[in-house]
Design a protein around this motif. Structure first.
Motif, PDB file in Angstrom:
ATOM      1  N   GLY A 115       0.791  -1.224   0.000  1.00  0.00           N
ATOM      2  CA  GLY A 115       0.000   0.000   0.000  1.00  0.00           C
ATOM      3  C   GLY A 115       0.822   1.272   0.000  1.00  0.00           C
ATOM      4  N   LEU A 116       2.102   1.186   0.273  1.00  0.00           N
ATOM      5  CA  LEU A 116       2.953   2.376   0.257  1.00  0.00           C
ATOM      6  C   LEU A 116       3.453   2.620  -1.156  1.00  0.00           C
ATOM      7  N   ARG A 117       3.568   3.867  -1.520  1.00  0.00           N
ATOM      8  CA  ARG A 117       4.126   4.226  -2.824  1.00  0.00           C
ATOM      9  C   ARG A 117       5.622   4.407  -2.641  1.00  0.00           C
ATOM     10  N   LEU A 118       6.368   3.473  -3.195  1.00  0.00           N
ATOM     11  CA  LEU A 118       7.814   3.471  -3.056  1.00  0.00           C
ATOM     12  C   LEU A 118       8.457   3.556  -4.433  1.00  0.00           C
ATOM     13  N   PRO A 119       9.649   4.143  -4.499  1.00  0.00           N
ATOM     14  CA  PRO A 119      10.355   4.123  -5.781  1.00  0.00           C
ATOM     15  C   PRO A 119      10.788   2.703  -6.106  1.00  0.00           C
ATOM     16  N   LYS A 120      10.913   2.419  -7.392  1.00  0.00           N
ATOM     17  CA  LYS A 120      11.385   1.089  -7.794  1.00  0.00           C
ATOM     18  C   LYS A 120      12.894   1.074  -7.618  1.00  0.00           C
ATOM     19  N   ILE A 121      13.350   0.284  -6.632  1.00  0.00           N
ATOM     20  CA  ILE A 121      14.774   0.237  -6.330  1.00  0.00           C
ATOM     21  C   ILE A 121      15.365  -1.140  -6.570  1.00  0.00           C
ATOM     22  N   GLY A 122      14.568  -2.065  -7.059  1.00  0.00           N
ATOM     23  CA  GLY A 122      15.090  -3.386  -7.363  1.00  0.00           C
ATOM     24  C   GLY A 122      15.443  -4.200  -6.136  1.00  0.00           C
ATOM     25  N   LEU A 123      14.948  -3.789  -4.987  1.00  0.00           N
ATOM     26  CA  LEU A 123      15.287  -4.493  -3.756  1.00  0.00           C
ATOM     27  C   LEU A 123      14.701  -5.894  -3.737  1.00  0.00           C
ATOM     28  N   PHE A 124      13.491  -6.025  -4.255  1.00  0.00           N
ATOM     29  CA  PHE A 124      12.838  -7.330  -4.284  1.00  0.00           C
ATOM     30  C   PHE A 124      12.921  -7.876  -5.692  1.00  0.00           C
ATOM     31  N   SER A 125      14.085  -8.342  -6.072  1.00  0.00           N
ATOM     32  CA  SER A 125      14.310  -8.852  -7.418  1.00  0.00           C
ATOM     33  C   SER A 125      13.311  -9.954  -7.724  1.00  0.00           C
ATOM     34  N   GLY A 126      12.916 -10.018  -8.978  1.00  0.00           N
ATOM     35  CA  GLY A 126      11.951 -11.034  -9.376  1.00  0.00           C
ATOM     36  C   GLY A 126      10.553 -10.684  -8.922  1.00  0.00           C
ATOM     37  N   ASP A 127      10.300  -9.396  -8.670  1.00  0.00           N
ATOM     38  CA  ASP A 127       8.996  -8.965  -8.171  1.00  0.00           C
ATOM     39  C   ASP A 127       8.015  -8.866  -9.332  1.00  0.00           C
ATOM     40  N   ASP A 128       7.674 -10.011  -9.897  1.00  0.00           N
ATOM     41  CA  ASP A 128       6.731 -10.026 -10.998  1.00  0.00           C
ATOM     42  C   ASP A 128       5.322 -10.250 -10.461  1.00  0.00           C
ATOM     43  N   ASP A 129       4.360 -10.331 -11.365  1.00  0.00           N
ATOM     44  CA  ASP A 129       2.956 -10.431 -10.965  1.00  0.00           C
ATOM     45  C   ASP A 129       2.666 -11.620 -10.061  1.00  0.00           C
ATOM     46  N   LYS A 130       3.325 -12.762 -10.266  1.00  0.00           N
ATOM     47  CA  LYS A 130       3.010 -13.935  -9.459  1.00  0.00           C
ATOM     48  C   LYS A 130       3.575 -13.847  -8.050  1.00  0.00           C
ATOM     49  N   GLU A 131       4.588 -12.982  -7.819  1.00  0.00           N
ATOM     50  CA  GLU A 131       5.172 -12.835  -6.495  1.00  0.00           C
ATOM     51  C   GLU A 131       4.730 -11.566  -5.781  1.00  0.00           C
ATOM     52  N   ARG A 132       4.052 -10.690  -6.474  1.00  0.00           N
ATOM     53  CA  ARG A 132       3.621  -9.423  -5.898  1.00  0.00           C
ATOM     54  C   ARG A 132       2.497  -9.655  -4.891  1.00  0.00           C
ATOM     55  N   VAL A 133       2.524  -8.915  -3.803  1.00  0.00           N
ATOM     56  CA  VAL A 133       1.460  -8.995  -2.809  1.00  0.00           C
ATOM     57  C   VAL A 133       0.323  -8.097  -3.290  1.00  0.00           C
ATOM     58  N   ASN A 134      -0.838  -8.673  -3.547  1.00  0.00           N
ATOM     59  CA  ASN A 134      -1.996  -7.928  -4.031  1.00  0.00           C
ATOM     60  C   ASN A 134      -3.103  -7.822  -2.989  1.00  0.00           C
ATOM     61  N   GLU A 135      -2.904  -8.501  -1.865  1.00  0.00           N
ATOM     62  CA  GLU A 135      -3.945  -8.535  -0.834  1.00  0.00           C
ATOM     63  C   GLU A 135      -3.298  -8.913   0.493  1.00  0.00           C
ATOM     64  N   ILE A 136      -3.809  -8.299   1.552  1.00  0.00           N
ATOM     65  CA  ILE A 136      -3.374  -8.702   2.890  1.00  0.00           C
ATOM     66  C   ILE A 136      -4.605  -8.914   3.760  1.00  0.00           C
ATOM     67  N   THR A 137      -4.482  -9.796   4.721  1.00  0.00           N
ATOM     68  CA  THR A 137      -5.493 -10.002   5.745  1.00  0.00           C
ATOM     69  C   THR A 137      -4.812  -9.715   7.066  1.00  0.00           C
ATOM     70  N   ALA A 138      -5.441  -8.872   7.875  1.00  0.00           N
ATOM     71  CA  ALA A 138      -4.822  -8.463   9.136  1.00  0.00           C
ATOM     72  C   ALA A 138      -5.892  -8.289  10.197  1.00  0.00           C
ATOM     73  N   THR A 139      -5.426  -8.021  11.411  1.00  0.00           N
ATOM     74  CA  THR A 139      -6.314  -7.749  12.539  1.00  0.00           C
ATOM     75  C   THR A 139      -6.179  -6.277  12.909  1.00  0.00           C
ATOM     76  N   LEU A 140      -7.310  -5.643  13.179  1.00  0.00           N
ATOM     77  CA  LEU A 140      -7.281  -4.239  13.573  1.00  0.00           C
ATOM     78  C   LEU A 140      -6.773  -4.099  15.002  1.00  0.00           C
ATOM     79  N   ALA A 141      -5.813  -3.192  15.181  1.00  0.00           N
ATOM     80  CA  ALA A 141      -5.372  -2.823  16.530  1.00  0.00           C
ATOM     81  C   ALA A 141      -6.310  -1.743  17.059  1.00  0.00           C
ATOM     82  N   SER A 142      -6.800  -0.897  16.138  1.00  0.00           N
ATOM     83  CA  SER A 142      -7.774   0.135  16.512  1.00  0.00           C
ATOM     84  C   SER A 142      -8.497   0.621  15.266  1.00  0.00           C
TER      85      SER A 142
END
Length: 178
Positions: A88-115
């Protein structure tokens, strides 16, 4: 078998996209940090004693680089956790997560609300247990009440936007604050 990823902390140079201290590994398709590339070159030494001496020397350099935090070694699980934390953060593309293609990209998260804090305009700020904060950006009809412990699912939507559902209720647009 665990797959390991190796990152070289370039600081500003990495953010600027320079790769002066990394070599392109054509087989892996990723930038290999120079300290690792030098260790890999030991494989080419033909004399067994010289090859062992080369490996001993270069492994020592890798160890020093990791100890001084110039080199960070992470396994796939740690990379996934980092990707989820940055979702959800807008970050510059820095190549830190090499191989970050569509099949490895996180498109959804499930979490618990703290508040869940309702603002004066009726919109909520959701804080997740990992500290991420999301702002509701569209009002939805009907009475909605959210609280700590609720389950939130946030999905990437069209044009870089995000939609969230709390406890499976109606989806609403949200954006990441931090």
């Amino acid at each position: 078998m665990r797959t390991h990823f190796i990152f070289l902390a370039f600081g500003a140079a990495m953010l600027a996209g320079t790769s002066a201290q990394a070599q392109e590994d054509p087989e892996a398709g990723v930038d290999t940090p120079a300290v690792i590339d030098q260790m890999f070159q030991c494989r080419e030494v033909e004399d067994p004693e010289a090859r062992l001496a080369c490996f001993d020397r270069e492994v020592g350099r890798v160890y020093e680089a990791q100890a001084s935090r110039e080199l960070v070694i992470a396994d796939r699980e740690q990379v996934e956790q980092a990707k989820r934390g940055l979702f959800g953060l807008r970050l510059p593309k820095i190549g830190l997560f090499s191989g970050d293609d569509d099949k490895e990209r996180v498109n959804e998260i499930t979490a618990t609300l703290a508040s869940a804090q309702k603002r004066s305009n009726g919109m909520y700020i959701f804080e997740l247990e990992d500290g991420a904060r999301w702002l509701q950006t569209e009002s939805i009809s009907g009475f909605q009440r959210y609280k700590a412990g609720d389950t939130i699912v946030i999905k990437q939507a069209a044009l870089g936007s995000f939609k969230a559902k709390v406890n499976g209720k109606r989806a609403m647009r949200v954006r990441r604050l931090n």
